[in-house]
Write a protein that holds these residues in place. Structure first.
Motif, PDB file in Angstrom:
ATOM      1  N   HIS A  78       0.807  -1.221   0.000  1.00 19.03           N
ATOM      2  CA  HIS A  78       0.000   0.000   0.000  1.00 19.03           C
ATOM      3  C   HIS A  78       0.841   1.272   0.000  1.00 19.03           C
ATOM      4  O   HIS A  78       0.354   2.322  -0.417  1.00 19.03           O
ATOM      5  CB  HIS A  78      -0.919   0.016   1.235  1.00 19.03           C
ATOM      6  CG  HIS A  78      -1.882  -1.123   1.274  1.00 19.03           C
ATOM      7  ND1 HIS A  78      -3.129  -1.060   0.697  1.00 19.03           N
ATOM      8  CD2 HIS A  78      -1.777  -2.365   1.799  1.00 19.03           C
ATOM      9  CE1 HIS A  78      -3.761  -2.216   0.870  1.00 19.03           C
ATOM     10  NE2 HIS A  78      -2.947  -3.024   1.533  1.00 19.03           N
ATOM     11  N   GLU A 115      -0.433   4.728  -1.885  1.00 17.24           N
ATOM     12  CA  GLU A 115      -1.131   5.626  -0.965  1.00 17.24           C
ATOM     13  C   GLU A 115      -0.257   6.749  -0.411  1.00 17.24           C
ATOM     14  O   GLU A 115      -0.775   7.734   0.122  1.00 17.24           O
ATOM     15  CB  GLU A 115      -1.720   4.808   0.192  1.00 17.24           C
ATOM     16  CG  GLU A 115      -2.762   3.790  -0.263  1.00 17.24           C
ATOM     17  CD  GLU A 115      -3.244   2.878   0.857  1.00 17.24           C
ATOM     18  OE1 GLU A 115      -2.850   3.127   2.024  1.00 17.24           O
ATOM     19  OE2 GLU A 115      -4.000   1.935   0.574  1.00 17.24           O
ATOM     20  N   SER A 142       0.741   9.143  -4.225  1.00 17.90           N
ATOM     21  CA  SER A 142      -0.665   9.467  -3.937  1.00 17.90           C
ATOM     22  C   SER A 142      -1.174  10.659  -4.743  1.00 17.90           C
ATOM     23  O   SER A 142      -2.381  10.776  -4.991  1.00 17.90           O
ATOM     24  CB  SER A 142      -0.835   9.756  -2.440  1.00 17.90           C
ATOM     25  OG  SER A 142       0.001  10.840  -2.047  1.00 17.90           O
TER      26      SER A 142
END
Length: 377
Positions: free
Chosen positions: A277, A281, A285
């Motif tokens: 992730h 993220e 991002s």
């Protein structure tokens, strides 16, 4: 009469400054310690802090600042172990404070390491450095004169140049020097300034010089713990690879090798990142992500970054590179903790698919939302 030894770090099998400085710090019958250094970083202080802490009340440190290297984190670390270092600000880029001296002295003897090694991880371990390790007999006039000149010249700097040489006694004072630009923030990395015309030239295939290395730096902090404003010609280190292998560099290995043209962004040398992730993220991002629904891999999210590629401290220009991410969390691949984010080399593949890069590391720096620098060294 003085006894001399030479430390040839990186060139001689058993020589490194970390060991030598720690030996100096643990010598018997020593009453005072004096360090005079151009540069200090937290990772350098950490290599000697266990022994330095034990003699903090007997120690004086003089460290150069306003030099683009000495960091606020190194000062924090020194304060933490009970030292209040003196800093030397020449207020000029033309003449910086540049000595590298580690001295320990008692009533009848003294030890001095005088050479090229700063209080940084590179200076103590990784760089090719040379110093003399000098053992002095203070009952000998020549030895005593040598020591007195060294100690007096350095310690009297505070009297001779009171505006330029002063003591840091608190973290708040160190932070003020950071805001003034006189100390560096290790959360930011000054990016290499290189010859950008190299992109028009063939790349050399010189492998790293095989010097003696006795210690590794360890893992890096992920970007989500690095809340920092990026300024000109700096970037935040967002990822560092493990030593590069054929797969990462897209080097064919045998006739059946499937060259994918991409590199997996996994855990690398980062500390405790959730790599499945972290990149989508946090690192990427702010990118504009899209899906190609008519594609065979319609589940993949895709985005474009601008990345300057620097190899062995030479820039080969900027490239537009595609980043892909598989957002699915219910697949077998996800459950097996496989990599979900990849970077496609595109036109830059010819630069990196080379055996002289095997074993090196790739560092990924974020300059702003869409601009990055990839450094292989």
């Amino acid at each position: 009469m003085a006894e001399l030894e030479i430390i040839l770090q990186g060139l001689s099998e058993n020589d490194d400054h970390e060991t030598a400085v720690n030996q100096l710090l643990t010598a018997s019958d020593i009453d005072n310690y004096l360090f005079s250094l151009a540069f200090a970083r937290k990772n350098g202080v950490e290599r000697i802090e266990d022994n330095l802490k034990k003699v903090a009340d007997k120690s004086k440190l003089f460290i150069g600042i306003r030099n683009g290297i000495t960091s606020v984190q190194s000062i924090f670390q020194l304060l933490k172990i009970g030292l209040t270092p003196y800093v030397v600000d020449t207020a000029s880029n033309k003449k910086i404070f540049h000595p590298k001296i580690y001295a320990a002295y008692g009533e009848t003897k003294a030890y001095v390491i005088l050479g090229s090694a700063n209080l940084t991880f590179g200076g103590l371990n990784q760089n090719i450095e040379a110093s003399s390790y000098i053992k002095l007999n203070r009952r000998q006039k020549a030895d005593e004169d040598y020591l007195q000149k060294l100690v007096q010249t350095i310690t009297e700097l505070t009297v001779k140049y009171p505006e330029h040489v002063f003591q840091i006694t608190s973290p708040r004072q160190a932070v003020e020097l950071l805001y003034e630009g006189r100390l560096e923030d290790e959360r930011l990395t000054r990016l290499p300034v290189t010859n950008k015309t190299q992109c028009d030239k063939a790349r050399d295939n010189l492998k790293p010089i095989p010097i003696v290395e006795k210690s590794n730096l360890g893992q890096n902090k992920p970007i989500n713990s690095r809340k920092v404003k990026i300024v000109a010609n700096t970037g935040v280190l967002v990822w560092e690879s493990k030593p590069l292998a054929e797969r990462s560099l897209n080097i064919p290995h045998g006739n059946n090798t499937n060259i994918t043209g991409d590199t997996n962004l996994g855990e690398g040398l980062m500390e405790n990142i959730d790599f499945q992730h972290y990149f989508r993220e946090t690192v990427f991002s702010d990118l504009e992500w899209r899906k190609e629904y008519k594609s065979r891999n319609s589940h993949l999210e895709r985005a474009i970054i601008n990345a300057e590629i620097v190899i062995k401290n030479l820039s080969y220009g900027e490239f537009k590179m595609e980043v892909t991410h598989d957002p699915r969390t219910d697949t077998k691949s996800y459950m097996q903790r496989n990599v979900m984010t990849k970077i496609k080399w595109g036109e830059a593949r010819g630069l990196i698919a080379s055996r002289d890069l095997l074993g090196r590391t790739l560092r990924f720096f974020k300059k702003n939302a869409t601009d990055f620098m990839i450094v292989i060294d």
